[in-house]
Design an enzyme around this catalytic site. Structure first.
Site, PDB file in Angstrom:
ATOM      1  CE  LYS A 198      -4.593  -2.050   1.339  1.00  0.00           C
ATOM      2  NZ  LYS A 198      -5.720  -1.656   2.271  1.00  0.00           N
ATOM      3  NE  ARG A 240      -7.650  -8.237   0.369  1.00  0.00           N
ATOM      4  CZ  ARG A 240      -7.008  -7.493  -0.671  1.00  0.00           C
ATOM      5  NH1 ARG A 240      -6.221  -6.926  -0.510  1.00  0.00           N
ATOM      6  NH2 ARG A 240      -7.822  -7.119  -1.694  1.00  0.00           N
TER       7      ARG A 240
HETATM    8  N1  HH2 Z   1      -7.558  -3.761   1.063  1.00  0.00           N
HETATM    9  C1  HH2 Z   1      -7.463  -3.871  -0.465  1.00  0.00           C
HETATM   10  C2  HH2 Z   1      -9.037  -3.905  -0.866  1.00  0.00           C
HETATM   11  N2  HH2 Z   1      -9.822  -5.210  -0.072  1.00  0.00           N
HETATM   12  N3  HH2 Z   1     -10.182  -5.935   1.839  1.00  0.00           N
HETATM   13  C3  HH2 Z   1      -9.718  -5.944   3.370  1.00  0.00           C
HETATM   14  N4  HH2 Z   1     -10.563  -6.717   4.492  1.00  0.00           N
HETATM   15  N5  HH2 Z   1      -8.064  -5.210   3.660  1.00  0.00           N
HETATM   16  C4  HH2 Z   1      -8.272  -4.235   3.172  1.00  0.00           C
HETATM   17  O1  HH2 Z   1      -6.948  -3.812   3.686  1.00  0.00           O
HETATM   18  C5  HH2 Z   1      -8.757  -4.873   1.795  1.00  0.00           C
HETATM   19  C6  HH2 Z   1      -9.519  -5.048   0.969  1.00  0.00           C
HETATM   20  C7  HH2 Z   1      -6.957  -3.171  -1.695  1.00  0.00           C
HETATM   21  O2  HH2 Z   1      -5.589  -3.648  -1.677  1.00  0.00           O
HETATM   22  P1  HH2 Z   1      -5.874  -4.664  -3.678  1.00  0.00           P
HETATM   23  O3  HH2 Z   1      -7.164  -5.293  -3.550  1.00  0.00           O
HETATM   24  O4  HH2 Z   1      -4.548  -4.892  -3.798  1.00  0.00           O
HETATM   25  O5  HH2 Z   1      -6.418  -3.121  -4.547  1.00  0.00           O
HETATM   26  P2  HH2 Z   1      -7.481  -2.716  -5.812  1.00  0.00           P
HETATM   27  O6  HH2 Z   1      -8.343  -2.732  -4.003  1.00  0.00           O
HETATM   28  O7  HH2 Z   1      -6.520  -1.869  -6.460  1.00  0.00           O
HETATM   29  O8  HH2 Z   1      -8.309  -3.860  -6.157  1.00  0.00           O
END
Ligand code: HH2
Length: 256
Positions: A198, A240
């Site tokens: 992040k 995660r």
């Molecule tokens: N962070 C992201 C997405 N979903 N869910 C939970 N429970 N906790 C988190 O910290 C979290 C989440 C963001 O990361 P990522 O899926 O890699 O990116 P994007 O939202 O751009 O798909």
């Protein structure tokens, strides 16, 4: 929990696994590397992300869930009730709801699956506009308890709390939440933490070529591992991550 984004625009792996064949193959790689849960998402929640139509999100996630659910626990990362319901019918057993919406908790209750309540304010378009708290740890804790109790009252048996690192928070807010993670763990629910790659890590890291500014997402692996290790040491029950292999190695050492 390994991250599997079936999206064109996720901040770290956007576009890599939009094709279901590539997504399923990546999911199997995450399983082989030791993921206990694969978190399938069809809509990015990064700051500024564009909303995705329900039909498109369903088309992205369902074939991937159907293929992986017999092999691993699958969670569905969505804010849409219809997507959550269809994902559970396709085999997902955990609803990962970054919007903490009562409608999604109700679906988890009705379907008898687990539910992740994550803290955020606003939506991807607005959440990083001047996020401001008097006491970020106390406010996030109060929000999580309120939503967890509501989900329990609706009939959800398995509830996870997630501070929502990077969602409506400055880098200092994220670091405060990590520093005081024990206060969230003390609330009595299992805690999930997602720091992987992040943006708040940017200001703490140096790019591996010594020059890139900002440090690109896939060059934040060691920083991610440091925060994941910190979270595990301070009581997180699940992390995660994009980089499953290195995180599983760290988890083994922490457990020992
Ligand atoms: N962070 C992201 C997405 N979903 N869910 C939970 N429970 N906790 C988190 O910290 C979290 C989440 C963001 O990361 P990522 O899926 O890699 O990116 P994007 O939202 O751009 O798909």
């Amino acid at each position: 929990m390994g991250v599997l984004n079936v999206t064109p625009d996720s901040f770290s792996d956007g576009g890599r696994y939009l094709d279901p064949v590539a997504a399923i193959a990546h999911g199997r790689r995450l399983i082989a590397e030791g993921a206990d849960v694969v978190d399938v998402g069809g809509e990015s929640s990064r700051p500024g992300a564009e909303p995705v139509a329900e039909a498109d999100e369903l088309r992205r996630v369902l074939p991937v869930i159907e293929a992986l659910a017999p092999e691993v626990r699958v969670s569905i990362d969505t804010v849409k009730p219809a997507v959550a319901r269809a994902a559970v019918e396709a085999g997902a057993t955990l609803v990962n709801d970054v919007s903490a919406s009562p409608a999604l908790a109700a679906i988890a209750a009705e379907q008898g699956v687990g539910y992740v309540v994550m803290h955020r304010r606003g939506d991807p378009k607005t959440m990083q506009i001047d996020p401001c708290y008097d006491d970020v740890v106390a406010e996030v804790a109060a929000f999580l308890v309120e939503h967890a109790e509501r989900a329990a009252a609706a009939g959800v048996d398995e509830i996870w709390l997630d501070p929502g690192i990077g969602f409506a928070k400055t880098a200092a807010h994220n670091l405060s939440l990590l520093r005081h993670l024990d206060q969230l763990v003390a609330l009595g629910y299992p805690v999930l933490v997602g720091t992987s790659r992040k943006a708040f890590l940017e200001g703490l890291l140096t790019a591996s070529d010594g020059r890139s500014d900002p440090v690109p997402a896939d060059d934040r692996v060691e920083g991610s591992l440091a925060t994941a290790t910190w979270a595990m040491v301070h009581g997180a029950a699940m992390i995660r991550v994009h980089d499953v292999r290195s995180s599983v190695q760290a988890a083994k050492v922490v457990a020992a």
